[in-house]
Motif scaffolding. Structure first.
Motif, short mmCIF file in Angstrom:
data_model
loop_
_atom_site.label_atom_id
_atom_site.label_comp_id
_atom_site.label_asym_id
_atom_site.label_seq_id
_atom_site.Cartn_x
_atom_site.Cartn_y
_atom_site.Cartn_z
N LEU A 165 0.87 -1.39 0.17
CA LEU A 165 0.08 -0.06 -0.07
C LEU A 165 0.73 1.38 0.24
O LEU A 165 1.55 1.45 1.03
N CYS A 166 0.93 1.87 -0.90
CA CYS A 166 1.76 2.98 -1.17
C CYS A 166 1.79 4.00 -0.10
O CYS A 166 0.75 4.82 0.12
N LEU A 167 2.87 3.92 0.62
CA LEU A 167 3.07 5.18 1.61
C LEU A 167 3.12 6.58 1.22
O LEU A 167 2.50 7.39 1.92
N VAL A 168 3.53 6.71 -0.02
CA VAL A 168 3.71 8.15 -0.31
C VAL A 168 2.25 8.73 -0.75
O VAL A 168 1.71 9.73 -0.55
N CYS A 169 1.50 7.81 -1.59
CA CYS A 169 0.08 8.09 -1.90
C CYS A 169 -0.70 8.70 -0.35
O CYS A 169 -1.48 9.41 -0.42
N SER A 170 -0.59 7.71 0.58
CA SER A 170 -1.26 7.80 1.70
C SER A 170 -0.86 8.85 2.57
O SER A 170 -1.67 9.88 2.78
N GLN A 171 0.52 9.42 2.40
CA GLN A 171 0.95 10.77 3.06
C GLN A 171 0.30 11.81 2.45
O GLN A 171 0.10 12.97 2.92
N LYS A 172 0.10 11.67 1.08
CA LYS A 172 -0.59 12.86 0.10
C LYS A 172 -1.94 13.09 0.46
O LYS A 172 -2.42 13.85 -0.10
N LYS A 183 4.90 -7.15 -6.71
CA LYS A 183 6.03 -6.31 -6.43
C LYS A 183 6.39 -5.46 -7.86
O LYS A 183 6.64 -4.24 -7.86
N ASP A 184 6.20 -6.11 -8.88
CA ASP A 184 6.70 -5.38 -10.25
C ASP A 184 5.91 -4.17 -10.68
O ASP A 184 6.16 -3.38 -11.09
N LYS A 185 4.63 -4.59 -10.25
CA LYS A 185 3.39 -3.39 -10.58
C LYS A 185 3.52 -2.34 -9.61
O LYS A 185 3.65 -1.17 -9.97
N PHE A 186 4.09 -2.46 -8.43
CA PHE A 186 4.22 -1.48 -7.34
C PHE A 186 5.51 -0.77 -7.68
O PHE A 186 5.44 0.71 -7.59
N GLU A 199 13.33 6.71 -4.13
CA GLU A 199 13.82 5.58 -4.72
C GLU A 199 12.85 4.44 -4.68
O GLU A 199 12.17 4.12 -3.62
N PRO A 200 12.39 3.89 -5.83
CA PRO A 200 11.28 3.07 -5.73
C PRO A 200 11.53 1.79 -4.69
O PRO A 200 10.43 1.46 -4.11
N GLU A 201 12.69 1.48 -4.61
CA GLU A 201 13.03 0.19 -3.67
C GLU A 201 12.64 0.62 -2.30
O GLU A 201 12.11 -0.10 -1.25
N VAL A 202 12.84 1.86 -2.05
CA VAL A 202 12.76 2.29 -0.62
C VAL A 202 11.29 2.52 -0.31
O VAL A 202 10.81 2.03 0.93
N VAL A 203 10.75 3.06 -1.21
CA VAL A 203 8.95 3.02 -1.32
C VAL A 203 8.36 1.81 -1.14
O VAL A 203 7.63 1.59 -0.16
N LEU A 204 8.93 0.84 -1.99
CA LEU A 204 8.28 -0.74 -1.92
C LEU A 204 8.64 -1.09 -0.62
O LEU A 204 7.59 -1.63 0.00
N GLU A 205 9.72 -0.92 0.23
CA GLU A 205 10.09 -1.75 1.58
C GLU A 205 9.20 -0.99 2.70
O GLU A 205 8.68 -1.68 3.33
N MET A 206 9.08 0.30 2.49
CA MET A 206 8.20 0.86 3.45
C MET A 206 6.71 0.89 3.25
O MET A 206 5.88 0.82 4.29
N SER A 207 6.44 0.28 2.08
CA SER A 207 4.92 0.14 1.89
C SER A 207 4.27 -1.37 1.86
O SER A 207 3.20 -1.50 1.54
N ARG A 208 5.32 -2.06 2.29
CA ARG A 208 4.64 -3.45 2.47
C ARG A 208 3.76 -3.45 3.72
O ARG A 208 4.14 -3.48 4.88
#
Length: 251
Positions: A165-172, A183-186, A199-208
């Motif tokens: 669940l995208c944390l950046v989208c949530s924060q906005k 994972k690939d789609k995220f 960094e996409p990988e950082v957003v990925l890890e934080m959004s798991r």
């Protein structure tokens, strides 16, 4: 200004609590959070790293196991979170009860997403461009593929085992933040939607999401039952590989 004297606002604390409960709670057994995650969270909140780490440490982590945010070393004891580990099958599984640890808003999004995944799909719904190969969908949608990796990934579109669940989208403050089980789609979403220094990988890890899914342990081809999702997939793939070998010998 000393960073330890900077106080987080109630809104920032609330966001950290939601992030920890939804995304980092699975790491609680290790009493450790990767410094990259905390750094990214601090960047998202536009505050220094130390106040964020201090708040997480004070509220969630045993101080005796505290690892400073700028440390390059992981703890030598404690079990690290393994995102690839799948929980065993639970016969009395309830999605809502199994995921009560999630924030109510996140749980609502997860419930809707998983329910949509589990809806039966018509074989002629036009969603499949590949329908050739020995590996067949066990949920009856008609999908077939020549690659075991693609087969397993498809199976998880019916019965998700991991969610982001995208944390950046949530924060906005977006009403429908990006949520997906692949994972690939995220990563594609992170690259396309958040190009402003993330960094996409950082957003990925934080959004798991600390999601606890389920599955049917009964093999559709024989009486065997599996204890974990990994075992289920390996077992069913064994059937398909045996069928493919038998067919090749008959040629």
């Amino acid at each position: 200004m000393q960073t330890r004297n900077i106080r987080l606002s109630n809104k920032q604390k609330s966001f950290i609590r939601q992030w920890y409960e939804d995304f980092a709670n699975g790491q609680a057994s290790s009493s450790y959070l990767a410094s990259e995650q905390v750094n990214a969270l601090a960047t998202l909140l536009r505050v220094p790293v130390q106040p964020v780490m201090d708040y997480i440490n004070k509220k969630y982590i045993n101080p005796s196991n505290y690892l400073p945010a700028n440390s390059d070393f992981a703890p030598t004891s404690g079990r690290a979170h393994d995102p690839k580990r799948r929980p065993p099958f639970q016969p009395d599984y309830s999605l809502t009860e199994a995921n009560q640890h999630l924030h109510s808003t996140t749980l609502s999004l997860v419930e809707r997403y998983v329910q949509a995944c589990q809806r039966r799909r018509a074989q002629n719904d036009g969603r499949r461009s590949v329908n050739d190969g020995p590996f067949r969908c066990t949920f009856g949608c008609g999908y077939r593929t020549k690659r075991a990796f693609d087969w397993r990934r498809h199976e998880e579109t019916h019965e998700p085992q991991e969610l982001w669940l995208c944390l950046v989208c949530s924060q906005k403050g977006e009403q429908n933040p990006f949520l997906v089980n692949r994972k690939d789609k995220f990563l594609k979403h992170a690259k396309d939607a958040h190009k402003d220094g993330w960094e996409p990988e950082v957003v990925l890890e934080m959004s798991r999401v600390d999601f606890r899914g389920t599955f049917d342990p009964q093999c559709p081809n024989c009486p065997t039952t599996s204890d974990t999702w990994d075992d289920r997939c390996r077992h069913i793939l064994g059937h398909y590989e045996d069928e493919a070998n038998d067919s090749s010998r008959k040629l």
